[in-house]
Write a protein that holds these residues in place. Sequence first.
Motif, PDB file in Angstrom:
ATOM      1  N   ASN A   1       0.829  -1.212   0.000  1.00  0.00           N
ATOM      2  CA  ASN A   1       0.000   0.000   0.000  1.00  0.00           C
ATOM      3  C   ASN A   1       0.859   1.257   0.000  1.00  0.00           C
ATOM      4  N   PHE A   2       1.923   1.262   0.795  1.00  0.00           N
ATOM      5  CA  PHE A   2       2.787   2.445   0.876  1.00  0.00           C
ATOM      6  C   PHE A   2       3.477   2.723  -0.461  1.00  0.00           C
ATOM      7  N   ASP A   3       3.872   1.676  -1.148  1.00  0.00           N
ATOM      8  CA  ASP A   3       4.575   1.849  -2.425  1.00  0.00           C
ATOM      9  C   ASP A   3       3.639   2.245  -3.561  1.00  0.00           C
ATOM     10  N   ASN A   4       2.348   2.127  -3.365  1.00  0.00           N
ATOM     11  CA  ASN A   4       1.363   2.492  -4.383  1.00  0.00           C
ATOM     12  C   ASN A   4       0.734   3.826  -3.982  1.00  0.00           C
ATOM     13  N   VAL A   5       1.048   4.885  -4.726  1.00  0.00           N
ATOM     14  CA  VAL A   5       0.586   6.221  -4.357  1.00  0.00           C
ATOM     15  C   VAL A   5      -0.935   6.284  -4.195  1.00  0.00           C
ATOM     16  N   ASN A   6      -1.676   5.496  -4.939  1.00  0.00           N
ATOM     17  CA  ASN A   6      -3.137   5.513  -4.837  1.00  0.00           C
ATOM     18  C   ASN A   6      -3.647   4.783  -3.592  1.00  0.00           C
ATOM     19  N   GLN A   7      -2.818   3.944  -2.993  1.00  0.00           N
ATOM     20  CA  GLN A   7      -3.210   3.179  -1.817  1.00  0.00           C
ATOM     21  C   GLN A   7      -2.592   3.727  -0.529  1.00  0.00           C
ATOM     22  N   ARG A   8      -1.693   4.692  -0.645  1.00  0.00           N
ATOM     23  CA  ARG A   8      -0.947   5.186   0.516  1.00  0.00           C
ATOM     24  C   ARG A   8      -1.865   5.720   1.612  1.00  0.00           C
ATOM     25  N   VAL A   9      -3.050   6.218   1.232  1.00  0.00           N
ATOM     26  CA  VAL A   9      -3.982   6.742   2.237  1.00  0.00           C
ATOM     27  C   VAL A   9      -4.437   5.651   3.206  1.00  0.00           C
ATOM     28  N   LEU A  10      -4.270   4.387   2.833  1.00  0.00           N
ATOM     29  CA  LEU A  10      -4.656   3.275   3.702  1.00  0.00           C
ATOM     30  C   LEU A  10      -3.633   3.010   4.805  1.00  0.00           C
ATOM     31  N   CYS A  11      -2.469   3.642   4.701  1.00  0.00           N
ATOM     32  CA  CYS A  11      -1.377   3.375   5.637  1.00  0.00           C
ATOM     33  C   CYS A  11      -1.570   4.140   6.947  1.00  0.00           C
ATOM     34  N   GLU A  12      -1.584   3.387   8.020  1.00  0.00           N
ATOM     35  CA  GLU A  12      -1.715   3.958   9.357  1.00  0.00           C
ATOM     36  C   GLU A  12      -0.678   3.321  10.267  1.00  0.00           C
ATOM     37  N   PRO A  13      -0.323   4.006  11.356  1.00  0.00           N
ATOM     38  CA  PRO A  13       0.607   3.414  12.316  1.00  0.00           C
ATOM     39  C   PRO A  13       0.065   2.087  12.852  1.00  0.00           C
ATOM     40  N   PHE A  14       0.970   1.159  13.138  1.00  0.00           N
ATOM     41  CA  PHE A  14       0.589  -0.122  13.721  1.00  0.00           C
ATOM     42  C   PHE A  14       1.813  -0.749  14.365  1.00  0.00           C
ATOM     43  N   ALA A  15       1.596  -1.819  15.084  1.00  0.00           N
ATOM     44  CA  ALA A  15       2.692  -2.524  15.753  1.00  0.00           C
ATOM     45  C   ALA A  15       2.705  -3.972  15.271  1.00  0.00           C
ATOM     46  N   PHE A  16       3.890  -4.560  15.300  1.00  0.00           N
ATOM     47  CA  PHE A  16       4.038  -5.964  14.933  1.00  0.00           C
ATOM     48  C   PHE A  16       5.256  -6.539  15.637  1.00  0.00           C
ATOM     49  N   ASP A  17       5.290  -7.845  15.709  1.00  0.00           N
ATOM     50  CA  ASP A  17       6.408  -8.542  16.337  1.00  0.00           C
ATOM     51  C   ASP A  17       7.162  -9.347  15.287  1.00  0.00           C
ATOM     52  N   LEU A  18       8.474  -9.378  15.435  1.00  0.00           N
ATOM     53  CA  LEU A  18       9.324 -10.174  14.555  1.00  0.00           C
ATOM     54  C   LEU A  18      10.058 -11.222  15.377  1.00  0.00           C
ATOM     55  N   GLU A  19      10.212 -12.394  14.809  1.00  0.00           N
ATOM     56  CA  GLU A  19      11.071 -13.428  15.376  1.00  0.00           C
ATOM     57  C   GLU A  19      12.253 -13.581  14.427  1.00  0.00           C
ATOM     58  N   LEU A  20      13.358 -12.987  14.813  1.00  0.00           N
ATOM     59  CA  LEU A  20      14.539 -12.951  13.970  1.00  0.00           C
ATOM     60  C   LEU A  20      15.429 -14.158  14.217  1.00  0.00           C
ATOM     61  N   LEU A  21      15.970 -14.698  13.144  1.00  0.00           N
ATOM     62  CA  LEU A  21      16.933 -15.795  13.223  1.00  0.00           C
ATOM     63  C   LEU A  21      18.311 -15.265  12.874  1.00  0.00           C
ATOM     64  N   ARG A  22      19.328 -15.780  13.571  1.00  0.00           N
ATOM     65  CA  ARG A  22      20.689 -15.436  13.151  1.00  0.00           C
ATOM     66  C   ARG A  22      20.894 -15.994  11.759  1.00  0.00           C
ATOM     67  N   TRP A  23      21.640 -15.276  10.949  1.00  0.00           N
ATOM     68  CA  TRP A  23      21.862 -15.664   9.554  1.00  0.00           C
ATOM     69  C   TRP A  23      22.335 -17.108   9.436  1.00  0.00           C
ATOM     70  N   ASP A  24      23.128 -17.554  10.393  1.00  0.00           N
ATOM     71  CA  ASP A  24      23.688 -18.912  10.320  1.00  0.00           C
ATOM     72  C   ASP A  24      22.808 -19.971  10.986  1.00  0.00           C
ATOM     73  N   GLU A  25      21.591 -19.596  11.414  1.00  0.00           N
ATOM     74  CA  GLU A  25      20.670 -20.553  12.028  1.00  0.00           C
ATOM     75  C   GLU A  25      19.589 -20.947  11.028  1.00  0.00           C
ATOM     76  N   GLY A  26      19.225 -22.180  11.034  1.00  0.00           N
ATOM     77  CA  GLY A  26      18.061 -22.608  10.265  1.00  0.00           C
ATOM     78  C   GLY A  26      18.233 -22.405   8.766  1.00  0.00           C
ATOM     79  N   VAL A  27      17.142 -22.142   8.110  1.00  0.00           N
ATOM     80  CA  VAL A  27      17.111 -21.965   6.666  1.00  0.00           C
ATOM     81  C   VAL A  27      17.495 -20.543   6.323  1.00  0.00           C
TER      82      VAL A  27
END
Length: 97
Positions: free
Chosen positions: A68-94
């Motif tokens: 939505n942010f990258d599409n100028v016609n959809q940017r009005v849909l962008c609002e603040p929000f929160a999210f969680d990430l589970e990060l893996l070390r580059w050398d872990e897993g896939v």
Amino acid sequence: MKRVHVELTQEDIDHGKPESCSECPVARAVARAMGVVCVVHVDCQIAVSDGDTWWTPLPAVVETFVDNFDNVNQRVLCEPFAFDLELLRWDEGVEPA
């Protein structure tokens, strides 16, 4: 694994750059949450270094925001929000594609 809570703010939206893998609102918010200078968002994944290199696929809600942010016609849909990430070390897993 490292868990990070990310608050994407109106300031991130106002100052983020569309179609920028390192200056979009998501990259700005993740960098702030992790206390680092640079985050790279590429192809539905994010990578960040804080001494170790971390990566994760992005949640669908984050990808929808980016689309939505990258599409100028959809940017009005962008609002603040929160999210969680589970990060893996580059050398872990896939490794990212």
